[in-house]
Design a protein around this motif. Structure first.
Motif, PDB file in Angstrom:
ATOM      1  N   GLU A   1      -1.071 -17.334 -21.978  1.00 12.52           N
ATOM      2  CA  GLU A   1      -1.107 -18.691 -22.982  1.00 12.52           C
ATOM      3  C   GLU A   1      -0.446 -19.509 -22.037  1.00 12.52           C
ATOM      4  O   GLU A   1      -0.478 -21.222 -22.657  1.00 12.52           O
TER       5      GLU A   1
ATOM      6  N   VAL B   1      -6.074 -19.559 -31.043  1.00 15.96           N
ATOM      7  CA  VAL B   1      -5.926 -20.181 -30.426  1.00 15.96           C
ATOM      8  C   VAL B   1      -6.806 -21.926 -31.948  1.00 15.96           C
ATOM      9  O   VAL B   1      -7.549 -21.366 -31.976  1.00 15.96           O
TER      10      VAL B   1
ATOM     11  N   ILE C   1      -7.235 -27.379 -28.636  1.00 13.51           N
ATOM     12  CA  ILE C   1      -7.046 -27.456 -27.524  1.00 13.51           C
ATOM     13  C   ILE C   1      -6.621 -29.489 -27.548  1.00 13.51           C
ATOM     14  O   ILE C   1      -7.014 -29.629 -28.081  1.00 13.51           O
TER      15      ILE C   1
ATOM     16  N   SER D   1      -2.779 -25.233 -28.191  1.00 11.64           N
ATOM     17  CA  SER D   1      -3.133 -25.358 -26.084  1.00 11.64           C
ATOM     18  C   SER D   1      -2.816 -25.996 -26.198  1.00 11.64           C
ATOM     19  O   SER D   1      -3.466 -27.139 -25.607  1.00 11.64           O
TER      20      SER D   1
ATOM     21  N   PHE E   1      -5.147 -15.767 -26.931  1.00 11.21           N
ATOM     22  CA  PHE E   1      -4.183 -15.942 -26.056  1.00 11.21           C
ATOM     23  C   PHE E   1      -3.520 -14.246 -25.775  1.00 11.21           C
ATOM     24  O   PHE E   1      -3.134 -13.755 -27.093  1.00 11.21           O
TER      25      PHE E   1
END
Ligand code: GLV
Ligand code: MN
Ligand code: MN
Length: 427
Positions: free
Chosen positions: A200, A215, A218, A361, A380
């Motif tokens: 992570e 996730v 992102i 993320s 993660f």
């Protein structure tokens, strides 16, 4: 009943041995470094070659066909009973003074999943990819490896220079690779998706007491470089009101970066490098070169912050009678992960007995580049102390065990999923 229980004990023992091995292998690869005492393995550096050799030694006995593509990504293909492939991977490059797990953990977990299959074929092939460059250290530009897979490695990028004036194109040639072959690094048409396991690199899972996370998206990131140009002069004789001090301008601007990021919930802003010229204690800096990294889940807000900081740099320079110029090295938009794969990962995590926590993320990953072309998703692993991009980075054996278990459930689920397999053609 008794034999079922002893099967379970044996399976658990095997899983725990595999987890120990993943950790030991990460630590082994961390020794392949450009620096003697710490880990630094940048794009196409000599220790990257040692890393490739070791990975090949681990992959080939599993029936994996290993090759290096034209940007130095390691590509290991384990055939299935049908021709399409699922890619599982992460990156092999590191920052300077790195930990042993960022990136490498995802590649070694992929390898371990193949080992755990013990020769069993899935309906699809598995391609392990160890990306050559994700961090952006050598060319101040991240994702070079994954960009080659989606056809986004253009001439402008190939002509960027590292700090020794070597272009990306020359670096590829010096490593013994052929830049003309870059188009052959592209994703094969039969790619079903991309899965990346990664630490992570933050404190959230640990704070919640969860081993694994999924996730959902992102966040986007902008990376720029700025040069403040003033006038170098004698630090002892030049009165304060007659100076054109590039260092003072840069310092003022850096505090503006911090202020701008604090003012916007969810934003982060980092000036991670600064180089002053001539860099002498009794000389006023005539030139300061620095980098900016800004991230936010909203691309619009990120662009606004960047625009505001460019304006600030210009205002400060004007006020101090300096010049400033900037260039944009990266403007990568935020990327959602694939909904179908997210749901499958959720189910796989539930089967391990862990809580499937969905999260964003803040770090960039190759998955955000691959997502342009194929369904992509990430798992993660909890990061003890939330410490990453640091030699103290770690993972626990128990969490790695859970990640292996999750990966095996996921492969079995995908192998049995008509939705996932609908693009398949017999090999
Ligand atoms: C990669 O580690 C990043 O900077 O997000
Ligand atoms: Mn990483
Ligand atoms: Mn990293």
């Amino acid at each position: 009943m008794a034999s079922k229980q002893s099967d379970l004990v044996q399976r658990n023992r095997a899983q725990s041995k595999r987890a120990q091995e993943v950790i030991a292998r990460c630590q082994q690869l961390a020794l392949f470094s450009e620096d003697e005492l710490t880990t630094r393995r940048t794009f196409l550096s000599p220790p990257m070659q040692q890393c490739h050799r070791q990975l090949t030694r681990w992959m080939e006995p599993l029936g994996v066909q290993v090759r290096l593509d034209a940007v130095g990504n390691v590509r290991g293909f384990y055939p299935g009973t049908y021709s399409p492939r699922l890619i599982v991977g992460s990156h092999l490059d590191t920052i300077p003074d790195a930990g042993a797990y960022d990136g490498v953990l995802g590649v070694l977990l992929a390898l371990t999943l193949l080992e755990a299959l013990e020769g069993r074929k899935l309906p699809f092939g598995i391609e392990i990819v160890g990306f050559s460059e994700e961090e952006g250290v050598r060319f101040q530009t991240p994702f070079i490896g994954s960009r080659a897979l989606v056809g986004r490695l253009d001439n402008e990028l190939l002509n960027r220079e590292d700090k020794n004036g070597i272009t990306l194109c020359q670096a590829i040639q010096q490593f013994g690779l052929d830049p003309n072959q870059i188009p052959c690094a592209a994703l094969s048409n039969d790619t079903l998706g991309y899965i990346e396991f990664h630490i992570e690199q933050g404190p959230i899972l640990e704070e919640l007491g969860y081993a694994l996370g999924i996730v959902e998206a992102i966040v986007g990131q902008s990376r720029l470089e700025f040069t403040f140009t003033g006038r170098a002069n004698h630090g002892g004789t030049t009165p304060m009101h007659l100076r054109h001090d590039a260092m003072a301008a840069a310092a003022q601007w850096i505090t503006e970066v911090e202020r701008a990021a604090i003012a916007v919930p969810g934003a982060v802003g980092t000036v991670g490098t600064l180089e002053a010229k001539p860099g002498v204690s009794n000389v006023i800096a005539g030139e300061v070169h620095l980098t900016l990294d800004v991230r936010h889940r909203s691309d619009e807000i990120r662009s606004q912050i960047v625009a505001q900081l460019i304006r600030k740099a210009e205002e400060i320079s004007e006020h101090r009678r300096l010049r400033v110029r900037h260039s944009v090295l990266l403007s990568q938009q935020a990327v959602p992960m694939n909904g179908f794969l997210i749901d499958e990962i959720q189910l796989a995590i539930e089967k391990t007995g862990c809580v499937p926590h969905r999260m964003l993320s803040g770090a960039g990953h190759d998955a955000m580049i691959l997502a342009e072309k194929v369904p992509a998703a990430m798992v993660f692993l909890r990061t003890p102390g939330g410490v990453s991009h640091h030699p103290a980075e770690s993972v626990t054996e128990g969490d790695v065990e859970k990640a292996i278990e999750c990966g095996l459930h996921l492969l079995d689920q995908l192998a049995a999923s008509p939705v996932f397999l609908k693009r398949m053609v017999r090999a």
